[in-house]
Design an enzyme around this catalytic site. Structure first.
Site, PDB file in Angstrom:
ATOM      1  N   GLU A 139       0.808  -1.214   0.000  1.00 51.72           N
ATOM      2  CA  GLU A 139       0.000   0.000   0.000  1.00 51.72           C
ATOM      3  C   GLU A 139       0.845   1.269   0.000  1.00 51.72           C
ATOM      4  O   GLU A 139       0.576   2.196  -0.749  1.00 51.72           O
ATOM      5  CB  GLU A 139      -0.924   0.006   1.234  1.00 51.72           C
ATOM      6  CG  GLU A 139      -2.074  -0.985   1.170  1.00 51.72           C
ATOM      7  CD  GLU A 139      -3.163  -0.533   0.212  1.00 51.72           C
ATOM      8  OE1 GLU A 139      -3.094   0.598  -0.291  1.00 51.72           O
ATOM      9  OE2 GLU A 139      -4.089  -1.320  -0.049  1.00 51.72           O
ATOM     10  N   SER A 140       1.847   1.329   0.861  1.00 50.23           N
ATOM     11  CA  SER A 140       2.534   2.606   1.088  1.00 50.23           C
ATOM     12  C   SER A 140       4.046   2.527   1.082  1.00 50.23           C
ATOM     13  O   SER A 140       4.705   3.548   1.310  1.00 50.23           O
ATOM     14  CB  SER A 140       2.093   3.169   2.442  1.00 50.23           C
ATOM     15  OG  SER A 140       2.509   2.297   3.485  1.00 50.23           O
TER      16      SER A 140
END
Length: 514
Positions: A139-140
């Site tokens: 995700e990040s």
């Protein structure tokens, strides 16, 4: 060419490699690679990881093509509640991690030593598989300040609406989507709700990325099939690589030594303490009386967007290195009173930051009154500051000016002595010469060099002048030099549609109007 898969390993594949037309050029999404690339240059990674001083183990990395059977055997050896499928797309992501983005992976491995224990404890409390700790990698890239083009924020990349649904506070001062602990609890609840819908972890992971609506649509369009690989091409394009990337991340972290990958040492403190703050504080106040720097406070508390803990209605948590906790407790009164009027107004109410460049809430200086000055052509921040006898940094701060960018017609707030309000207000009606005279200086209007204007006659007999663009010119300032000509006339005459396209030395044709 990719080595052939051994026959005794085909049973492990969760898809039939013959029936599906894999598009390898499309298998790794550009945004996914972009997130990894941004990690290296991110402010967060530069400060959280000892990138310059790092000297990893003396392992010579040799790029090699491993047989599919090697990857399959290794994936089979990982204890997991997930179906760790293997195919060409999974292989492509594994090679992205272990060959093409090695530095980024080592950065993430270094940060995982700080974040994974947080994720593991919360996943354990919520009764969820530990493998889900790899989701924030996809995700990040383990950057709590990551912000996607769609507006998703934080380690777990919550959209605003989903974050609010799971009780995460988001306002001008706090974004709990960036809070590693609160966002992890919210993510765990979200994942549990998704598992109740599907009872299938690959579908849960896909739904976490693109939403259950898109997964349900893919299931319906595939005739009710609920295997991730069966609905692969029915999913949004940006989600198709999500599960393969998850499997590849899990593989890469478990077999990093086999690929010569090692964690970059991070600069997070080994032991932290969490304090409950019941009064509004600025990070500068804390850094003044404790060993912890403002930069370190930002790293440990990424949820505070403006370096302010807005604890005037309820308490907020503050994570600090263990050795700084006692210093905070011993100096708490001094911390809360230090420059309180500077960071907060006299009524103890916070002022909302006006834009993303402001680092703290601004307040009127004591004993000063606010006047407004309207920016005129040729004005500059330093010049205006000298006329009002203030520092350029203060003028920028009061008006949220970034990189000295001001525009003609803009009203600038300036704080001046109350006894001289009428004097400074009159600056709006003064000429440049008069304002310079207040400083004891003479102002000489610039005279155009003869070489900047050339005269010629067109084929139809019309008289034209050609103006050579100089530094700081724009269409409006040039038009003022030629009575009866507007900035739009000049643009039309020269077939220019972009007002910001002028270049120094460019010649502009200008027709004189009779």
């Amino acid at each position: 060419m990719t080595p052939a898969v051994e026959k005794d390993s085909l049973a492990f594949l969760k898809i039939n490699p013959v029936d599906v037309r894999w598009d390898l050029n499309d298998s790794i999404q550009p945004e996914f690679k972009s997130n990894l690339d941004k990690l290296v240059n991110a402010w967060y990674a530069e400060n959280a990881i000892k990138t310059e001083a790092y000297e990893g183990p003396e392992t010579k990395y040799i790029k090699e093509q491993l047989a599919d059977s090697v990857y399959i055997k290794r994936l089979q050896s990982i204890p997991s509640m997930f179906d760790l499928s293997y195919n060409k797309i999974v292989r492509n992501y594994i090679e992205l991690y272990t060959q093409r983005r090695r530095k980024q992976v080592e950065l993430m491995m270094g940060m995982s030593e700080y974040y994974f224990p947080i994720f593991e404890e919360i996943l354990d409390k919520e009764g969820l598989p530990q493998e889900l700790k790899y989701l924030p990698i996809i995700e990040s890239a383990l950057n709590p300040q990551a912000l996607s083009r769609a507006g998703a924020s934080g380690l777990w990349q919550f959209m605003y609406s989903t974050g609010r649904m799971y009780k995460l506070e988001v306002n001008s001062f706090v974004d709990e989507r960036r809070d590693p602990i609160k966002a992890s609890y919210a993510a765990a609840k979200f994942l549990k709700d998704l598992y109740k819908m599907y009872g299938n972890w690959p579908l849960v992971i896909a739904a976490y990325n693109c939403g259950p609506g898109n997964v349900n649509k893919a299931i319906r369009r595939s005739g009710g099939k609920k295997n991730y690989w069966d609905i692969y091409y029915r999913l949004p394009k940006e989600t198709r690589g999500y599960v393969p990337a998850f499997i590849a991340a899990l593989y890469s972290f478990n077999f990093h030594e086999e690929h010569g990958l090692y964690p970059r040492p991070n600069q997070f403190p080994e032991v932290c303490d969490t304090l409950m703050i019941k009064e509004q504080l600025h990070f500068d106040q804390i850094a003044q009386f404790t060993p912890v720097s403002k930069q370190k406070l930002r790293e440990l508390n990424p949820q505070y967007r403006a370096d302010i803990i807005p604890a005037f209605n309820k308490p907020y948590s503050l994570k600090v290195p263990f050795e700084s906790a006692m210093a905070f407790i011993d100096n708490q009164d001094s911390i809360t009173s230090y420059k309180k009027e500077y960071y907060f107004n006299l009524k103890d109410k916070l002022v909302n930051p006006r834009d993303r460049y402001q680092k703290f809430a601004h307040v009127a200086p004591n004993g000063k009154a606010k006047v407004y000055y309207k920016v005129k052509s040729g004005d500059a921040v330093g010049l205006i500051a000298s006329w009002f006898h203030v520092r350029p940094s203060d003028l920028r701060y009061w008006n949220n000016i970034h990189k000295n960018m001001i525009r003609v017609g803009q009203n600038l707030a300036v704080y001046v002595p109350k006894s001289k309000v009428s004097f400074y207000k009159s600056f709006n009606s003064m000429s440049r010469t008069q304002k310079q005279a207040t400083l004891g200086k003479n102002y000489v209007a610039s005279v155009e060099k003869p070489s900047t204007v050339e005269t010629s006659r067109s084929e139809d007999g019309g008289d034209y002048v050609y103006y050579t663009v100089r530094r700081h010119d724009n269409f409006w300032t040039i038009a003022k030099k030629f009575p009866g000509i507007s900035n739009f006339d000049i643009m039309k005459m020269n077939n220019i549609s972009d007002a910001g396209s002028l270049k120094v030395g460019q010649k502009l044709k200008i027709r004189q109007k009779s």
